[in-house]
Write an enzyme that holds these catalytic residues in place. Structure first.
Site, PDB file in Angstrom:
ATOM      1  N   LYS A  90       0.808  -1.213   0.000  1.00 48.90           N
ATOM      2  CA  LYS A  90       0.000   0.000   0.000  1.00 48.90           C
ATOM      3  C   LYS A  90       0.845   1.268   0.000  1.00 48.90           C
ATOM      4  O   LYS A  90       2.039   1.258   0.256  1.00 48.90           O
ATOM      5  CB  LYS A  90      -0.992  -0.034   1.167  1.00 48.90           C
ATOM      6  CG  LYS A  90      -2.103  -1.050   0.910  1.00 48.90           C
ATOM      7  CD  LYS A  90      -3.250  -0.964   1.876  1.00 48.90           C
ATOM      8  CE  LYS A  90      -4.378  -1.909   1.424  1.00 48.90           C
ATOM      9  NZ  LYS A  90      -5.481  -1.943   2.393  1.00 48.90           N
TER      10      LYS A  90
ATOM     11  N   ARG B 266      -3.179 -10.061   4.905  1.00 52.68           N
ATOM     12  CA  ARG B 266      -3.583 -10.231   3.501  1.00 52.68           C
ATOM     13  C   ARG B 266      -2.474  -9.663   2.628  1.00 52.68           C
ATOM     14  O   ARG B 266      -2.139  -8.477   2.721  1.00 52.68           O
ATOM     15  CB  ARG B 266      -4.903  -9.487   3.266  1.00 52.68           C
ATOM     16  CG  ARG B 266      -5.446  -9.558   1.852  1.00 52.68           C
ATOM     17  CD  ARG B 266      -6.726  -8.727   1.761  1.00 52.68           C
ATOM     18  NE  ARG B 266      -7.344  -8.806   0.437  1.00 52.68           N
ATOM     19  CZ  ARG B 266      -7.004  -8.044  -0.601  1.00 52.68           C
ATOM     20  NH1 ARG B 266      -6.035  -7.144  -0.483  1.00 52.68           N
ATOM     21  NH2 ARG B 266      -7.621  -8.179  -1.765  1.00 52.68           N
TER      22      ARG B 266
END
Length: 301
Positions: free
Chosen positions: A225, A265
């Protein structure tokens, strides 16, 4: 529940003795990290099996990009992308999560063999989602969400990001319970990168204990991210591309595992699978052996 970390397990899924690794299969042409690489059904199924071989405990299949600025995909197209991949991986015995905001996609994916619904909207995008999940008795991931990121709708202003995220997640958990989803089948996710800047994401990761105080298993989805790119770039630097953030992702995975997360994840599995196993080994080494009494250097208990 793990005696070392208080890590909670999810009813209906394997009770792993460590933080689980959720591998990502994006059946999309436009995901921020790997859009288009696994868009073909056959390629997506193969990729999911490869991730399992590399150490993934379960696979999260999604057919709609939720990156900032992405437009929503048509429901029929999302079904066309997702359900065949779910069916193919389920036939190979893979434990599957479906990443969707739509009740119809969740319903058909569960019928095709998915075991878990991962909804980034926490049930807010489709008012049929909670009844569908409750009826099927499936575990449900409720993520912190403040709306679609389409068209620059970020809404990322906070006075105290940790307190506000915890409070807003608590309200969603209450809605799930009222809707009939069992408490031991609810997983919470702080929604890193969703209506949050890098500072917000780092604050949340530093206070995972506050999120775990909600009393439900915790999923941490930090993989590749933007905040990792900002950290790696340093002041004034250019963030590296998403696929060059996997070592940083593994570092976050180890920290999240040590903090008691139920699962992480990730897009690249092998490094994170190693990281969570090392974290578990350290937990085990630090725990007193059964029947022993821990004393200080002077013999005091």
């Amino acid at each position: 529940m793990s005696k070392q970390t208080g890590r909670r397990h999810v009813a209906g899924l394997t009770a792993w003795d460590r933080c689980a690794v959720m591998g990502v299969v994006n059946v999309t042409p436009d995901s921020f990290s790997d859009g288009g690489r696994w868009f073909d059904t056959t390629a997506a199924i193969k990729h999911g099996l490869d991730l399992v071989a590399e150490g993934a405990d379960l696979i999260d299949v999604g057919g709609e990009s939720t990156r900032p600025g992405a437009s929503r995909v048509d429901e029929d197209e999302e079904l066309r992308r997702v359900v065949p991949v779910v069916r193919g991986l389920a036939s190979e015995g893979v434990t599957l999560s479906v990443d969707t905001m739509r009740a119809r996609v969740a319903e058909q994916s569960l019928a095709a063999g998915a075991a878990l619904v991962n909804d980034v909207s926490g049930g807010l995008a489709d008012d049929r989602m909670i009844p569908v999940v409750a009826e099927r008795g499936a575990p449900f991931v409720v993520m912190h969400w403040r709306g679609y990121l389409e068209g620059g709708n970020v809404r990322g202003t906070y006075r105290d990001v940790v307190t506000e995220v915890v409070d807003e997640l608590r309200a969603r958990v209450e809605a799930l319970l009222e809707g009939g989803i069992a408490p031991d089948r609810i997983v919470v996710d702080p929604g890193l990168g969703f209506s949050k800047d890098a500072g917000h994401d780092l604050e949340l990761l530093a206070r995972l204990d506050r999120l775990r105080s909600l009393g439900h298993p915790l999923l941490v989805a930090a993989s590749r991210k933007r905040f990792l790119g900002r950290v790696l770039a340093g002041p004034g630097g250019a963030p590296p591309p998403a696929r060059e953030r996997d070592a940083a992702t593994a570092a976050v995975s180890a920290l999240a595992a040590h903090a008691g997360a139920w699962a992480v994840r990730v897009h690249e599995v092998r490094a994170t699978a190693d990281a969570v196993r090392v974290a578990r080994a350290i937990e085990g080494a630090g725990a007193p052996a059964p029947g022993t009494t821990v004393t200080g250097p002077d013999g005091a208990r």
